[in-house]
Design an enzyme around this catalytic site. Sequence first.
Site, short mmCIF file in Angstrom:
data_model
loop_
_atom_site.label_atom_id
_atom_site.label_comp_id
_atom_site.label_asym_id
_atom_site.label_seq_id
_atom_site.Cartn_x
_atom_site.Cartn_y
_atom_site.Cartn_z
N ARG A 21 -4.36 0.95 -1.91
CA ARG A 21 -3.41 -0.89 -1.98
C ARG A 21 -2.88 -1.01 -3.52
NH1 ARG A 21 -8.92 -3.03 0.22
NH2 ARG A 21 -8.50 -2.55 2.40
N GLN B 258 0.77 -1.14 0.14
CA GLN B 258 -0.05 0.37 -0.25
C GLN B 258 0.87 0.92 -0.22
OE1 GLN B 258 -1.53 0.50 4.75
NE2 GLN B 258 -1.66 -1.53 4.29
N HIS C 131 4.26 0.25 0.85
CA HIS C 131 5.07 -0.28 1.97
C HIS C 131 4.01 -1.75 2.73
CE1 HIS C 131 2.18 2.64 3.70
NE2 HIS C 131 2.25 1.45 4.45
N HIS D 95 -0.05 5.83 1.14
CA HIS D 95 -0.65 6.83 1.88
C HIS D 95 0.18 8.48 0.94
CE1 HIS D 95 -1.21 4.08 5.05
NE2 HIS D 95 -0.13 3.78 5.22
#
Length: 321
Positions: free
Chosen positions: A198, A102, A178, A104
């Site tokens: 994801r 994933q 990560h 962010h």
Amino acid sequence: MKCEEDIMGQPLFLHSVMQEKIWGGTRLKEEFGYEIPSDHVGEFWAISAHPHGVSKVANGPYEGMGLDQLYQEHRELFGNRKEPVFPLLTKILDANDWLSVQVHPDDTYAMEHEGELGKTECWYVIAADEGSEIIYGHNAKSKEELRQQIEDKDWDALLTKVPVKAGDFFYVPSGTMHAIGSGILILETQQSSDTTYRVYDFDRKDAQGNLRELHLEKSIDVLNIGEPANSHPDTVVIDDLRMTTLVASDFFTVYKWELTGKADFEKTADYSLLSVLAGEGKLTVDGKDYPIQKGSHFILPSDVESWTLEGQGLELIVSHP
């Protein structure tokens, strides 16, 4: 009506929320003695004002109040800072299986697309089984190569795996590819955000037999090119206290405190978030003792000017904005 002395200078202990996850397990119960709602608990949102899991104050004049409400109505407890929402979130994660691969977004992208903060985070490894690994970064040299390898599902070539052990620390800025591997227990300090894109989920199916949603276009938008820049922890020892600065970033500063005896502290931040990872002892504020032990989480608000910690084998992770 509460008199001023009742309200001034108290730590805020918390009742907090468990989150069940497809990859979760039972280690939060085994390691910390927490009551867990099932055998698939992945996250304990130990200090949180995020709407997906709000902590409630467990003691003192604000007992029962949500941390989100407390932050909005009593900003003086947080140094009258200008962040519109409580900016940090402390979690413990039990990765009984791999989390998804994933990424962010940063604040700008997340606010535009999700209406909340971005998510820069960091991980302190509490425990890790022999041979445990994480994914930390990727090998693509350009956005074009990144897209091609994702579309080709060439995960072995794309993803960078790193072995981990207890005591390791990783800084994970927004934009970093990560994943936390199986058999790892982590304390995560992060921006107060629940936005995750994801990239890959090992073709897992949920309880209803469905593949979990991927977010490939948004992931490619926000993924950084180049190796992630980890922090360089710095340690000082003062009498019975060993204090390590794990990271100092634009979003948070995170420390590890190790105590074998007694230490006095003066406030250096508007407020601090503290999590006890080992040992037991006591916190003394304004002449009053508060027992603390492995698994305790609390906030020292702005009106706590000084305090004393005492204990043997006490280990804490401490953060502030």
